[in-house]
Scaffold this active site. Structure first.
Site, PDB file in Angstrom:
ATOM      1  CG  PHE A  90     -64.567  44.451 -33.303  1.00 35.13           C
ATOM      2  CD1 PHE A  90     -63.579  44.522 -32.365  1.00 35.13           C
ATOM      3  CD2 PHE A  90     -66.116  44.571 -32.782  1.00 35.13           C
ATOM      4  CE1 PHE A  90     -63.855  44.263 -30.900  1.00 35.13           C
ATOM      5  CE2 PHE A  90     -66.323  44.191 -31.513  1.00 35.13           C
ATOM      6  CZ  PHE A  90     -64.950  44.098 -30.504  1.00 35.13           C
TER       7      PHE A  90
ATOM      8  NE  ARG B 273     -68.650  37.978 -23.264  1.00 35.44           N
ATOM      9  CZ  ARG B 273     -67.532  38.353 -23.379  1.00 35.44           C
ATOM     10  NH1 ARG B 273     -66.623  37.828 -24.187  1.00 35.44           N
ATOM     11  NH2 ARG B 273     -67.048  39.489 -22.751  1.00 35.44           N
TER      12      ARG B 273
ATOM     13  CE  LYS C 205     -67.944  37.843 -18.059  1.00 34.22           C
ATOM     14  NZ  LYS C 205     -66.917  38.729 -17.833  1.00 34.22           N
TER      15      LYS C 205
ATOM     16  CG  ASP D 178     -56.056  41.686 -31.471  1.00 36.22           C
ATOM     17  OD1 ASP D 178     -56.003  41.844 -32.596  1.00 36.22           O
ATOM     18  OD2 ASP D 178     -56.143  42.521 -30.594  1.00 36.22           O
TER      19      ASP D 178
ATOM     20  CE  LYS E 202     -59.443  40.526 -35.019  1.00 38.06           C
ATOM     21  NZ  LYS E 202     -59.684  41.891 -34.343  1.00 38.06           N
TER      22      LYS E 202
ATOM     23  CG  ASP F 112     -67.425  41.266 -25.279  1.00 41.01           C
ATOM     24  OD1 ASP F 112     -66.281  40.927 -25.870  1.00 41.01           O
ATOM     25  OD2 ASP F 112     -67.544  42.526 -24.987  1.00 41.01           O
TER      26      ASP F 112
END
Ligand code: 5GP
Ligand code: MG
Length: 174
Positions: A150, A163, A41, A101, A129, A157
């Site tokens: 983070f 979000r 999402k 990531d 990242k 989220d």
């Protein structure tokens, strides 16, 4: 949710990144009628803004990919849990995600879609990242590299919240 958030990219900064990417993509995909493939999402806000900033025709489709487990760290194996609606044979695909990531999500999605004989498969992420990459995956379009913290907002989220924030923030302490 009562996390202490530190804004890294406000809405204006996000818009500038999206606009820059849209210019490059519009140039590169002129005459190719690409399919923008949003990875649900997290990609939703980025895909919506990117698509509207393009100056060329494009189609939009979505798939969902999940890594096993739902913790803060993605755990390894990635599977496609919702698939595209349409045939992508001979189409130019641009996979769109908010963040890369480990790179496992994009790598898996790109490999799976390549099996269906598209004309081309490239990837675009707003934030990268890079220091966390564990698999080698070519990402043609990257908005900006970010530190290993983070992040939430603009699609990202924490336990499904945040979000809808119009900016990207780091959770303090991460
Ligand atoms: P990868 O497969 O590249 O390890 O991870 C990609 C997915 O992990 C992203 O689509 C996103 O759902 C999640 N992810 C990676 N880093 C972050 C982060 O900093 N914050 C949030 N909310 N999700 C992240
Ligand atoms: Mg998540």
């Amino acid at each position: 949710m009562d996390d202490d958030l530190e804004i890294l990219f406000d809405a204006e900064a996000v818009e500038a990144l999206v606009t820059g990417l849209a210019e490059r993509i519009s140039r590169d995909y002129a005459g190719r009628d690409p399919v923008l493939v949003g990875v649900l999402k997290a990609a939703v806000p980025f895909l919506a803004d990117l698509a509207r900033a393009l100056t060329i025709p494009a189609e939009i489709d979505f798939l969902e990919a999940s890594s096993y487990g739902s913790g803060i760290a993605s755990s390894g194996a990635v599977r496609i849990t919702k698939d595209l609606d349409r045939d992508i044979t001979a189409r130019h695909l641009l996979i769109v995600d908010c963040i890369a990531d480990s790179g496992r999500t994009l790598k898996t999605v790109m490999e799976r879609l390549r099996e269906r004989h598209p004309a081309s498969v490239e990837a675009a992420v707003l934030i990268d990242k890079r220091v966390r990459r564990v698999v080698d995956v070519p990402i043609r379009y990257t908005g900006i590299a970010v530190p290993d913290r983070f992040l939430v907002g603009y699609g990202l989220d924490k336990a499904q919240h945040y979000r809808n924030l119009p900016y990207i923030a780091a959770v303090r302490g991460s």
